[in-house]
Design an enzyme around this catalytic site. Structure first.
Site, short mmCIF file in Angstrom:
data_model
loop_
_atom_site.label_atom_id
_atom_site.label_comp_id
_atom_site.label_asym_id
_atom_site.label_seq_id
_atom_site.Cartn_x
_atom_site.Cartn_y
_atom_site.Cartn_z
N GLU A 49 -2.75 -3.87 -20.06
CA GLU A 49 -3.85 -3.53 -19.17
C GLU A 49 -4.35 -2.13 -19.55
O GLU A 49 -3.62 -1.15 -19.39
CB GLU A 49 -3.39 -3.52 -17.71
CG GLU A 49 -4.55 -3.26 -16.76
CD GLU A 49 -4.13 -2.98 -15.33
OE1 GLU A 49 -3.14 -2.28 -15.12
OE2 GLU A 49 -4.83 -3.47 -14.42
N GLY A 70 -1.11 -0.44 -7.09
CA GLY A 70 -1.08 0.42 -8.28
C GLY A 70 -0.67 -0.39 -9.48
O GLY A 70 -0.86 -1.62 -9.52
N SER A 71 -0.10 0.27 -10.46
CA SER A 71 0.21 -0.41 -11.73
C SER A 71 1.49 -1.24 -11.60
O SER A 71 2.33 -1.00 -10.73
CB SER A 71 0.39 0.63 -12.84
OG SER A 71 1.52 1.43 -12.55
N THR A 100 4.71 0.93 -12.03
CA THR A 100 5.10 1.67 -10.83
C THR A 100 5.54 0.70 -9.73
O THR A 100 6.48 0.99 -8.99
CB THR A 100 3.94 2.54 -10.33
OG1 THR A 100 3.39 3.27 -11.42
CG2 THR A 100 4.40 3.53 -9.29
N CYS A 115 -8.67 -3.58 -11.01
CA CYS A 115 -7.53 -4.48 -11.26
C CYS A 115 -8.02 -5.88 -11.59
O CYS A 115 -7.40 -6.60 -12.34
CB CYS A 115 -6.63 -4.51 -10.04
SG CYS A 115 -7.51 -4.98 -8.54
N GLU A 149 0.37 -4.98 -4.82
CA GLU A 149 -0.91 -5.40 -5.43
C GLU A 149 -1.00 -4.66 -6.75
O GLU A 149 -1.25 -3.44 -6.76
CB GLU A 149 -2.08 -5.02 -4.53
CG GLU A 149 -2.19 -5.83 -3.27
CD GLU A 149 -2.82 -7.19 -3.50
OE1 GLU A 149 -3.42 -7.42 -4.56
OE2 GLU A 149 -2.69 -8.03 -2.60
N LYS A 191 -0.39 7.36 1.65
CA LYS A 191 -0.40 8.32 0.54
C LYS A 191 -1.47 7.92 -0.47
O LYS A 191 -1.33 6.92 -1.17
CB LYS A 191 0.96 8.40 -0.17
CG LYS A 191 1.00 9.66 -1.04
CD LYS A 191 1.98 9.60 -2.18
CE LYS A 191 1.46 8.91 -3.39
NZ LYS A 191 0.31 9.57 -4.06
P1 NAD Z 1 -0.13 4.09 -10.33
O1 NAD Z 1 0.86 3.00 -10.20
O2 NAD Z 1 0.10 5.14 -11.34
O3 NAD Z 1 -0.30 4.87 -8.94
C1 NAD Z 1 -0.67 4.20 -7.75
C2 NAD Z 1 -0.19 5.01 -6.57
O4 NAD Z 1 1.23 5.04 -6.62
C3 NAD Z 1 -0.64 6.47 -6.55
O5 NAD Z 1 -0.87 6.86 -5.21
C4 NAD Z 1 0.57 7.20 -7.11
O6 NAD Z 1 0.66 8.52 -6.66
C5 NAD Z 1 1.68 6.37 -6.53
N1 NAD Z 1 2.94 6.46 -7.28
C6 NAD Z 1 3.11 6.75 -8.60
N2 NAD Z 1 4.42 6.73 -8.90
C7 NAD Z 1 5.09 6.44 -7.76
C8 NAD Z 1 6.46 6.27 -7.44
N3 NAD Z 1 7.40 6.42 -8.36
N4 NAD Z 1 6.78 5.94 -6.18
C9 NAD Z 1 5.82 5.77 -5.23
N5 NAD Z 1 4.50 5.92 -5.48
C10 NAD Z 1 4.15 6.25 -6.74
O7 NAD Z 1 -1.51 3.36 -10.53
P2 NAD Z 1 -2.93 4.02 -10.74
O8 NAD Z 1 -3.01 4.44 -12.17
O9 NAD Z 1 -3.20 5.01 -9.67
O10 NAD Z 1 -3.91 2.78 -10.46
C11 NAD Z 1 -4.26 1.88 -11.45
C12 NAD Z 1 -3.42 0.64 -11.35
O11 NAD Z 1 -3.57 0.06 -10.05
C13 NAD Z 1 -3.86 -0.43 -12.32
O12 NAD Z 1 -2.72 -1.02 -12.89
C14 NAD Z 1 -4.60 -1.43 -11.44
O13 NAD Z 1 -4.63 -2.73 -11.95
C15 NAD Z 1 -3.83 -1.33 -10.17
N6 NAD Z 1 -4.62 -1.81 -9.03
C16 NAD Z 1 -4.30 -3.00 -8.45
C17 NAD Z 1 -5.08 -3.49 -7.41
C18 NAD Z 1 -4.79 -4.82 -6.75
O14 NAD Z 1 -5.34 -5.07 -5.68
N7 NAD Z 1 -3.98 -5.68 -7.35
C19 NAD Z 1 -6.15 -2.74 -6.95
C20 NAD Z 1 -6.44 -1.53 -7.56
C21 NAD Z 1 -5.67 -1.06 -8.60
#
Ligand code: NAD
Length: 501
Positions: free
Chosen positions: A405, A248-249, A252, A306, A271, A196
């Site tokens: 962040e 993601g964050s 989340t 990130c 991650e 996804k």
């Molecule tokens: P996000 O957590 O909002 O979303 C990430 C993904 O999760 C998206 O595909 C989103 O649709 C999905 N998502 C959102 N809510 C969900 C839920 N309740 N259940 C399942 N999936 C859900 O993050 P973002 O704003 O898209 O990305 C930025 C964040 O990602 C930053 O915090 C960044 O540090 C982190 N990030 C981490 C790494 C790493 O390798 N550690 C790499 C890239 C980004």
């Protein structure tokens, strides 16, 4: 609709598109080898962050689409697991070749969808290709163990079983790179995947689906775009998905862990985000450290990484010099249209993210404890642009700009006096993804490597990920490691076999 683009045998271009036209066509998800619309018929507008116009419309997957994708993945799982690992690796190699052949197209799709300049988006497809090839090359390294037994008529060995269906959720900051690179390890290990992508940047993943449909057996890879709160949650809680991998964050990620546990005991790797420190010690090579602070902010992705080292801690003796020069360099960055070759910094990814980042900038401007060193303004043009911004806190780190962040082009700086003070400040937050230290002292470098609570540390370097090394966080920055052999192993479950003969 640009069929000639799709019809090109290799996907390479005689005349490279320089415009948004390559995304203005129908888009489909990949389920069970078929390119499909959403069951509901729902679509989502794709907004170009460089000018806020609707550039395309994509299918909006919902629970029914996730269910269909999981069904397809579950049905395909036994025969994929029974396929020899050499043949699975060969599929990944063919996918790497196809992504490479379509790299220019994929880079342009990401620039239009995500807003990062075209030059860096080209790097993203190269990283994805390298990761696909890296994991294909690891095929013969996926090994078990034999264990000595006391009895001469017995032995013990381990197998590495795949989980079955893996739910892979990725964010928007490197759309194609994460979509293509992060399916390699689960597929090689013998799992099938439901991917996804993030709802604001799904197009390159959908293009990957079109490319993969000709290479990967039906059902082995399924790609369903959709809202996190709907399609994402459905994937996480689906009873037939025992393994979740989420990028993601942190907020989340914690919800994903909780929601997964509400459905079953699942293996979840995360991650997540960071508020990563970079420390400039008094004996640092100052010009190199200034270069490193700039590179560590990943301004070419608008700071949306990130791993960005967005908390700058500088020894008091160097503070004015380092902060002043970093500010001057930030002011020199060219902000503008990401499709133009000379652009250093493009727009942020979306209106929602612009609103979040700009509110932190405004909070910084209003905070009497912070001095504005660079940026702090918003170019007066359509698009989600924020000038790279540097705040200095001469009285020491304080407030949300030092703890949250921001995930944008916003750097905060504060001075320190002692090694202990710097390390304690670096470790003070509940994050621990990356960190950087600048010093010419071997003792200071090795002490910092010992003392900093982080998953990835740069000594006199920044930003780069060495291929094959493990990337991941501690504390609220994550669980698990990716990009090295650990990632491959984490997509298997060891099974112990005790044999008497
Ligand atoms: P996000 O957590 O909002 O979303 C990430 C993904 O999760 C998206 O595909 C989103 O649709 C999905 N998502 C959102 N809510 C969900 C839920 N309740 N259940 C399942 N999936 C859900 O993050 P973002 O704003 O898209 O990305 C930025 C964040 O990602 C930053 O915090 C960044 O540090 C982190 N990030 C981490 C790494 C790493 O390798 N550690 C790499 C890239 C980004």
């Amino acid at each position: 609709m640009h069929t000639s683009w799709l019809a090109h045998p290799q996907g390479t271009l005689a005349a490279r598109p320089r415009t948004r036209e390559i995304v203005d066509r129908p888009w489909h998800m990949l389920i069970g080898g078929e390119l499909t619309d959403a069951v509901s018929g729902g679509t989502l507008d794709v907004v170009n962050p460089a000018d806020e116009t609707v550039a395309a419309r994509m299918p909006l997957g919902g629970c029914a689409d996730v269910d269909a994708a999981v069904d397809a993945a579950r049905d395909a799982a036994p025969s994929w697991a029974a396929t020899s690992i050499a043949d699975r690796a060969a599929v990944l190699t063919r996918l790497a070749e196809a992504v490479e052949a379509h790299g220019e197209e994929l880079a342009w799709i990401d620039t239009i969808d995500n807003g990062s300049p075209i030059g860096v988006m080209r790097n993203d497809f190269r990283v994805a290709v390298a990761q696909l090839r890296y994991f294909a090359g690891l095929a013969l390294q996926l090994r078990g163990e034999t264990i000595p037994m006391a009895a001469h008529d017995a032995f013990d060995y381990t197998l590495r079983d795949p989980f079955g269906v893996v739910g892979r959720i990725v964010p928007w900051n490197h759309p194609l790179m994460f979509a293509a690179a992060r399916i390699a390890a689960p597929l090689l290990a013998g799992n099938t995947v439901v991917l996804k992508p993030a709802e604001v940047t799904s197009l390159s993943a959908l293009r990957l689906g079109e490319i993969a449909a000709r290479i990967v057996p039906p059902g082995v890879l399924n790609i369903v775009p959709g809202l996190g709160s709907v399609a994402g949650e459905r994937l996480v809680t689906h009873p037939d998905v025992p393994r979740i991998a989420f990028t993601g964050s942190s907020v989340t990620g914690r919800r994903v862990q909780a929601r997964a546990a509400s459905a079953a005991v699942k293996t979840v790797t995360l991650e997540l985000g960071g508020k990563n420190p970079v420390i400039v010690f008094p004996d640092a090579d100052v010009p190199a450290a200034i270069d490193g602070v700039m590179a560590g902010m990943n301004f070419t992705w608008q700071g949306q990484s990130c791993g960005s080292t967005s908390r700058l801690l500088v020894h008091q003796s160097l503070y004015e010099r380092v902060v002043g020069e970093v500010g001057r360099r930030m002011d020199d960055l060219r902000i503008g249209d990401p499709s133009e070759a000379g652009t250093d910094v493009g727009p942020l990814v979306s209106a929602g993210h612009y609103s979040k980042v700009s509110s932190y900038v405004r909070a910084g401007l209003a905070d009497p404890a912070l001095d504005l060193v660079a940026g702090g303004t918003f170019p007066d043009r359509p698009g989600y642009y924020v000038r790279p911004t540097l705040f200095s806190a001469p009285g020491g780190p304080a407030g949300p700009l030092f703890t949250d962040e921001i995930f944008g082009p916003v750097l905060v700086a504060a001075p320190f006096d002692t090694y202990e003070e710097a390390v304690s400040e670096a470790n003070a937050l509940p994050y621990g993804l990356t960190a950087g230290v600048w010093t010419t002292s071997l003792h200071t470098a090795l002490a910092a490597a010992r003392d900093l609570r982080t998953g990835y540390l740069w000594v006199n370097s920044s930003s780069a990920h060495l291929p094959g090394t493990a990337f991941g966080g501690v504390k609220n920055s994550g669980v698990g490691r990716e990009e090295g052999i650990e990632e491959l192993e984490e997509y298997t479950q060891p099974k112990n076999v005790y044999v008497r003969f």
